[in-house]
Design an enzyme around this catalytic site. Structure first.
Site, PDB file in Angstrom:
ATOM      1  N   ASP A  88     -21.101   0.588   5.949  1.00  0.00           N
ATOM      2  CA  ASP A  88     -20.012   1.290   5.171  1.00  0.00           C
ATOM      3  C   ASP A  88     -19.650   0.429   3.606  1.00  0.00           C
ATOM      4  OD1 ASP A  88     -20.019   2.875   7.272  1.00  0.00           O
ATOM      5  OD2 ASP A  88     -18.137   1.879   8.099  1.00  0.00           O
ATOM      6  N   GLY A  94     -13.465   9.583   8.973  1.00  0.00           N
ATOM      7  CA  GLY A  94     -14.951   8.993   9.018  1.00  0.00           C
ATOM      8  C   GLY A  94     -15.688   8.626   8.016  1.00  0.00           C
ATOM      9  N   LEU A  95     -14.717   8.466   6.907  1.00  0.00           N
ATOM     10  CA  LEU A  95     -15.289   8.762   5.339  1.00  0.00           C
ATOM     11  C   LEU A  95     -14.980   7.213   4.879  1.00  0.00           C
ATOM     12  CD1 LEU A  95     -14.115  11.812   4.048  1.00  0.00           C
ATOM     13  CD2 LEU A  95     -16.354  11.320   4.893  1.00  0.00           C
ATOM     14  N   SER A 151       0.917  -1.222  -0.014  1.00  0.00           N
ATOM     15  CA  SER A 151       0.083   0.025  -0.028  1.00  0.00           C
ATOM     16  C   SER A 151       0.917   1.202   0.050  1.00  0.00           C
ATOM     17  CB  SER A 151      -0.969  -0.113   1.015  1.00  0.00           C
ATOM     18  OG  SER A 151      -1.300   1.258   1.684  1.00  0.00           O
ATOM     19  N   GLY A 191      -9.053   7.970   8.579  1.00  0.00           N
ATOM     20  CA  GLY A 191      -9.379   8.261   9.961  1.00  0.00           C
ATOM     21  C   GLY A 191     -10.225   9.507   9.900  1.00  0.00           C
TER      22      GLY A 191
END
Ligand code: GLA
Length: 397
Positions: free
Chosen positions: A187, A139-140, A75, A137
């Site tokens: 989500d 909240g999406l 990543s 981080g």
């Protein structure tokens, strides 16, 4: 940088990283978006209703298939390459202490493990390179975006023939059992099923979905995200406690989940549980109703009609569920003062982001006013940006 440019960059970064990892180009590239929840917070694990939408920030997974059974993931957010054998996944997960997989890698490897368990199939190994422009981080749901991209990719290269709901389920298994965050399925469903200019109305009990048109641009509205930059983590602490309180409330009322209660049941809840549990239950029960009311309002009167519901949702999270923080409250108050129709924190809480539905002509002022309000309270400067409801997971190349 526009979202389209940021997405192009992330796509290119994933290709480059795969080249470094495997010395070749990809067999395919899949991407999946982050999400904003318009309304319906902490209702998903209570079998309730949610109304999220996919955003125009995406995570890309470039895949090179292998002949052996090695799975290698890299990543752009992490320094190391993590390599495991597909046959070892069952020893690594469910996560237990002693698993030496770095947390970031538990998302893609957890998805591989979940897919193999779910589909009972053993595909070949793969090299997977991940790059993203979903803020982490905030909240999406940057994690659901990784899960959605990797699940779509492996589902296809392994020929599993799974539909989008099954891929979302695999993402949730990774999140719950590989990473160890006790979240619901909102989500992953939003990331898999999102559509342009629309929200996904999801019944978290049946997993039935309905696409609800938002018509934001046509109504002259913009959706601002205020990333407070207060970090949150759902694998620990408050999120888990809230979940436990909901389970206590449901048990006290003898129902499977809080979904089975309505506002008419609240007096009886009050008679059976302590005051704190009552407030937790009241949030969930009223929030479920607000989701239903929001869907109805959107369908009959359009997005300008949902402001009061967004505001009530925030008040309920602040006062009853107690998952807001001063930065989120400041963002919401400043947005409303600057002309937002409605605003609320979004996601799990304890930090992360707020959203504000703002008339287009007020958007720039609102962003400035919110930033000023943060400075006046000596908070870290927030990141304020616009998101556009967008398409869910897709194969890009
Ligand atoms: C996090 C979780 C979701 C949901 C929200 C709260 O985003 O991942 O499953 O519970 O919090 O609505």
């Amino acid at each position: 940088m526009s979202a389209a440019e940021a997405n192009e960059r992330a796509d290119a970064a994933a290709r480059r990283l795969l080249n470094e990892l495997a010395g070749r180009g990809p067999d395919g590239i899949w991407s999946a978006p982050g999400r904003v929840n318009l309304i319906g917070e902490h209702t998903d694990y209570n079998d309730g209703f949610v109304l999220p939408f996919a955003i125009d920030r995406r995570t890309y997974a470039a895949i090179g298939t292998r002949r052996d059974t090695r799975l290698r993931v890299a990543s752009t957010h992490a320094p190391e390459v993590v390599e495991v054998d597909l046959d070892d996944l069952d020893r690594l997960f469910p996560a237990h202490s002693g698993t030496d997989v770095p947390e970031w890698a538990a998302y893609p490897l957890g998805v591989a493990w979940a897919l193999r368990r779910q589909a009972g199939a053993a595909g070949a190994g793969a090299d997977i390179a991940i790059a993203s422009d979903v803020p982490v981080g905030a909240g999406l749901s940057s994690s659901a975006a990784i899960e959605g991209a990797v699940a779509s990719a492996l589902g296809e290269v392994w020929g599993l023939g799974l539909d989008r709901v099954a891929l979302a389920r695999a993402g949730r298994v990774a999140e719950n059992d590989a990473v160890g965050a006790p979240t619901g399925i909102m989500d992953q469903m939003a990331s898999m099923l999102g559509q342009p200019d629309a929200a996904v109305f999801l019944d978290c009990r049946s997993l039935e979905t309905d696409i609800v048109e938002l018509g934001l641009a046509a109504a002259g509205l913009e959706l601002l995200v205020v990333d407070t930059r207060v970090a949150h983590a759902h694998s620990t602490g408050g999120y888990r406690e809230r979940r436990a309180a909901c389970e206590r409330g449901a048990a006290a009322m003898g129902v499977t989940a809080l979904r089975d209660l309505t506002v008419d049941d609240l007096p009886e809840v009050a008679a059976r549980v302590d005051d704190e549990t009552l407030r937790r239950v009241r949030h969930v029960v009223t929030e479920n109703q607000r989701v239903l009311d929001t869907v109805r309002a959107l369908r009959s009167d359009g997005p300008r009609a949902i402001g009061a519901l967004l505001r009530a949702s925030h008040a309920s999270m602040r006062d009853d569920f107690e998952i807001s923080v001063p930065e989120l409250d400041a963002a919401v108050d400043a947005a409303i003062a600057a002309g937002a129709i409605g605003a609320r924190m979004t996601g799990g809480g304890f930090g992360g982001a707020a959203i504000a539905l703002v008339p287009r002509e007020d958007a720039a002022t609102a962003a400035t006013d919110i930033t000023r309000a943060f400075a006046a309270s000596a908070f870290r400067p927030p990141h304020v940006f616009t998101v556009v409801p967008s398409a869910g997971a897709a194969r890009d190349a």
